[in-house]
Write a protein that holds these residues in place. Structure first.
Motif, PDB file in Angstrom:
ATOM      1  N   MET A  81      87.902  89.712  51.875  1.00 29.09           N
ATOM      2  CA  MET A  81      86.503  89.619  50.794  1.00 29.09           C
ATOM      3  C   MET A  81      86.154  90.633  50.121  1.00 29.09           C
ATOM      4  O   MET A  81      86.323  91.933  50.694  1.00 29.09           O
ATOM      5  N   GLU A  82      85.610  90.676  48.881  1.00 29.99           N
ATOM      6  CA  GLU A  82      85.618  92.010  47.927  1.00 29.99           C
ATOM      7  C   GLU A  82      84.433  92.831  48.663  1.00 29.99           C
ATOM      8  O   GLU A  82      83.182  92.247  48.902  1.00 29.99           O
ATOM      9  N   PHE A  83      84.482  94.014  48.917  1.00 32.19           N
ATOM     10  CA  PHE A  83      83.534  94.978  49.494  1.00 32.19           C
ATOM     11  C   PHE A  83      82.978  95.785  48.267  1.00 32.19           C
ATOM     12  O   PHE A  83      83.886  96.555  47.790  1.00 32.19           O
ATOM     13  N   ASN A  84      81.681  95.370  47.709  1.00 35.20           N
ATOM     14  CA  ASN A  84      81.284  96.155  46.740  1.00 35.20           C
ATOM     15  C   ASN A  84      79.855  96.570  46.966  1.00 35.20           C
ATOM     16  O   ASN A  84      79.609  96.846  48.153  1.00 35.20           O
ATOM     17  N   LEU A  85      79.118  97.177  45.979  1.00 34.77           N
ATOM     18  CA  LEU A  85      77.880  97.883  46.390  1.00 34.77           C
ATOM     19  C   LEU A  85      76.920  96.981  46.837  1.00 34.77           C
ATOM     20  O   LEU A  85      76.122  97.387  47.683  1.00 34.77           O
ATOM     21  N   THR A  86      76.842  95.696  46.503  1.00 36.37           N
ATOM     22  CA  THR A  86      76.017  94.811  47.002  1.00 36.37           C
ATOM     23  C   THR A  86      76.106  94.487  48.585  1.00 36.37           C
ATOM     24  O   THR A  86      75.325  94.344  49.367  1.00 36.37           O
ATOM     25  N   VAL A  87      77.526  94.740  48.944  1.00 34.38           N
ATOM     26  CA  VAL A  87      77.754  94.452  50.576  1.00 34.38           C
ATOM     27  C   VAL A  87      77.481  95.664  51.105  1.00 34.38           C
ATOM     28  O   VAL A  87      76.883  95.870  52.279  1.00 34.38           O
ATOM     29  N   LEU A  88      77.350  96.978  50.545  1.00 29.15           N
ATOM     30  CA  LEU A  88      76.965  98.119  51.273  1.00 29.15           C
ATOM     31  C   LEU A  88      75.527  98.162  51.286  1.00 29.15           C
ATOM     32  O   LEU A  88      75.152  98.563  52.348  1.00 29.15           O
ATOM     33  N   ALA A  89      74.961  97.643  50.434  1.00 26.55           N
ATOM     34  CA  ALA A  89      73.256  97.544  50.609  1.00 26.55           C
ATOM     35  C   ALA A  89      73.034  96.487  51.579  1.00 26.55           C
ATOM     36  O   ALA A  89      72.213  96.844  52.362  1.00 26.55           O
ATOM     37  N   ALA A  90      73.913  95.457  51.853  1.00 27.78           N
ATOM     38  CA  ALA A  90      73.483  94.739  52.993  1.00 27.78           C
ATOM     39  C   ALA A  90      73.852  95.401  54.152  1.00 27.78           C
ATOM     40  O   ALA A  90      73.085  95.169  55.422  1.00 27.78           O
ATOM     41  N   ILE A  91      74.920  96.197  54.465  1.00 23.47           N
ATOM     42  CA  ILE A  91      75.099  96.905  55.913  1.00 23.47           C
ATOM     43  C   ILE A  91      73.886  97.777  55.775  1.00 23.47           C
ATOM     44  O   ILE A  91      73.525  98.039  56.978  1.00 23.47           O
ATOM     45  N   LEU A  92      73.299  98.503  54.824  1.00 24.48           N
ATOM     46  CA  LEU A  92      72.043  99.304  55.113  1.00 24.48           C
ATOM     47  C   LEU A  92      70.894  98.526  55.372  1.00 24.48           C
ATOM     48  O   LEU A  92      70.183  99.028  56.728  1.00 24.48           O
ATOM     49  N   ALA A  93      70.856  97.397  55.014  1.00 18.61           N
ATOM     50  CA  ALA A  93      69.865  96.488  55.528  1.00 18.61           C
ATOM     51  C   ALA A  93      69.940  96.086  56.929  1.00 18.61           C
ATOM     52  O   ALA A  93      68.925  95.808  57.570  1.00 18.61           O
ATOM     53  N   ILE A  94      71.126  95.788  57.331  1.00 20.33           N
ATOM     54  CA  ILE A  94      71.408  95.491  58.613  1.00 20.33           C
ATOM     55  C   ILE A  94      71.147  96.272  59.641  1.00 20.33           C
ATOM     56  O   ILE A  94      70.616  96.218  60.970  1.00 20.33           O
TER      57      ILE A  94
ATOM     58  N   LEU B 175      71.379 102.745  69.855  1.00 17.88           N
ATOM     59  CA  LEU B 175      72.464 103.277  68.999  1.00 17.88           C
ATOM     60  C   LEU B 175      73.712 102.486  68.946  1.00 17.88           C
ATOM     61  O   LEU B 175      74.137 102.101  67.656  1.00 17.88           O
ATOM     62  N   LEU B 176      74.196 102.203  70.103  1.00 19.96           N
ATOM     63  CA  LEU B 176      75.368 101.422  70.297  1.00 19.96           C
ATOM     64  C   LEU B 176      75.161 100.143  69.661  1.00 19.96           C
ATOM     65  O   LEU B 176      76.164  99.356  69.036  1.00 19.96           O
ATOM     66  N   ALA B 177      74.141  99.528  69.788  1.00 23.17           N
ATOM     67  CA  ALA B 177      73.725  98.240  69.066  1.00 23.17           C
ATOM     68  C   ALA B 177      73.976  98.054  67.613  1.00 23.17           C
ATOM     69  O   ALA B 177      74.505  97.132  66.998  1.00 23.17           O
ATOM     70  N   LEU B 178      73.161  99.375  67.062  1.00 29.76           N
ATOM     71  CA  LEU B 178      73.370  99.437  65.602  1.00 29.76           C
ATOM     72  C   LEU B 178      74.965  99.484  65.164  1.00 29.76           C
ATOM     73  O   LEU B 178      75.342  98.866  64.250  1.00 29.76           O
ATOM     74  N   MET B 179      75.747 100.244  65.797  1.00 28.71           N
ATOM     75  CA  MET B 179      77.209 100.607  65.487  1.00 28.71           C
ATOM     76  C   MET B 179      77.896  99.085  65.875  1.00 28.71           C
ATOM     77  O   MET B 179      78.807  98.922  64.977  1.00 28.71           O
ATOM     78  N   HIS B 180      77.403  98.372  66.897  1.00 27.03           N
ATOM     79  CA  HIS B 180      78.172  97.027  67.103  1.00 27.03           C
ATOM     80  C   HIS B 180      77.775  95.962  65.749  1.00 27.03           C
ATOM     81  O   HIS B 180      78.770  95.615  65.474  1.00 27.03           O
ATOM     82  N   ASP B 181      76.733  96.229  65.274  1.00 24.43           N
ATOM     83  CA  ASP B 181      76.329  95.312  64.308  1.00 24.43           C
ATOM     84  C   ASP B 181      76.927  95.556  63.093  1.00 24.43           C
ATOM     85  O   ASP B 181      77.854  95.035  62.349  1.00 24.43           O
TER      86      ASP B 181
END
Length: 300
Positions: free
Chosen positions: A178-191, A159-165
């Motif tokens: 840089m612009e934080f939009n929905l595509t970046v949010l989708a990337a965060i979920l993929a990460i 869990l700490l590794a997930l939070m770290h990333d």
């Protein structure tokens, strides 16, 4: 030779753990001080759809739109050839934007504005709340899965590794603005999914070694688990980074934020699963006894 590798791998894990903590502190500082540069998906803006010669490319449209509107205009290709979607912020009070046809006149193409609509800040606020809710639900589901799958010390490391990333990826966008939009949010979920997969592979190996070699030190067990999964991790991460790099280079500006976030996430996910995900269980006192079967009581 093996003992030399194990000894130096332990020192390397401790060093990378310290670096990870420092990077997390720096990232959180940037997030708190500078904040995120929210995109039009969250703040609202103007969306225009235009039709022009199909030979025109986005690299020709973007510089003209950026100069004419004095901002970074998002240019997205629509389904039909020659049709483009332009996204830009709402003009401030007392200001007006030039006509799109005038701005794109140097292209010498017949530009036709098909429609223009305004996305209000209420819609953007709703998207932000829904995105945050999706991130929260994902983290809770992952927490529940890790609690069921592993002993709580191993689960805490993953869990700490997930939070770290996630913190490092978001911190990068806060630092660079840089612009934080929905595509970046989708990337965060993929990460989250990618990092979880890496952490589970190593945690599974650690659990197997704890049961198979109960008399071995936890440091040696963690090092052996890393060595056993290292080639698999490098092959998976390497091929994923190649794909993301291609998307970054060839996907255009509309996918740039997504590609950068994923690139950072894959790198930090590989890093954290090896260092952060194994160090925390050590500090929390993970022992083989936590996975060995408990003897049954002989009392009547």
């Amino acid at each position: 030779m093996k003992n030399w590798i194990i000894t130096h791998l332990t020192k390397l894990r401790y060093m990378t753990g310290i670096v990870s903590i420092a990077l997390m502190v720096i990232s959180i500082s940037f997030i708190c001080i500078r904040g995120l540069n929210w995109g039009l998906d969250f703040t609202g803006g103007v969306v225009s759809e235009v039709q022009m010669n199909s030979q025109i490319t986005s690299s020709e449209i973007e510089p003209l739109m950026d100069a004419g509107f004095k901002q970074d205009v998002v240019v997205i290709a629509a389904d039909e050839p020659g049709r483009w979607i332009l996204r830009y912020s709402v003009p401030a009070k007392g200001e007006t934007y030039p006509e799109i046809t005038q701005v794109l006149d140097p292209l010498h193409a017949q530009v036709q504005v098909l429609n223009t609509s305004i996305v209000g800040p209420q819609v953007g606020a709703e998207m932000a709340s829904q995105g945050g809710l999706a991130l929260l639900v994902t983290m809770l589901c992952i927490l529940g899965y890790l609690s069921y799958r592993f002993e709580w010390r191993l689960a805490a490391g993953a869990l700490l590794a997930l939070m770290h990333d996630v913190i490092l990826a978001v911190g990068f966008f806060a630092m660079t603005q840089m612009e934080f939009n929905l595509t970046v949010l989708a990337a965060i979920l993929a990460i989250l999914g990618y990092s979880l997969n890496d952490s589970i592979v190593i945690a599974d190996r650690i659990r197997e070694l704890l049961i198979a070699k109960p008399k071995q030190d936890i440091e040696a067990t963690n090092n052996e688990a890393i060595i056993a999964t290292f080639s698999r991790t490098m092959v998976t991460s390497g091929t994923t980074l190649m794909t993301i790099s291609s998307l970054w280079l060839l996907g255009g500006s509309s996918l740039q934020g997504f590609s950068i976030a994923m690139f950072i996430g894959v790198l930090t996910g590989t890093w954290s699963s090896i260092s952060v995900g194994t160090l925390l269980p050590e500090f929390l006192g993970l022992k083989p006894e936590h996975y060995l079967p408990k003897p049954e009581s002989q009392d009547p």
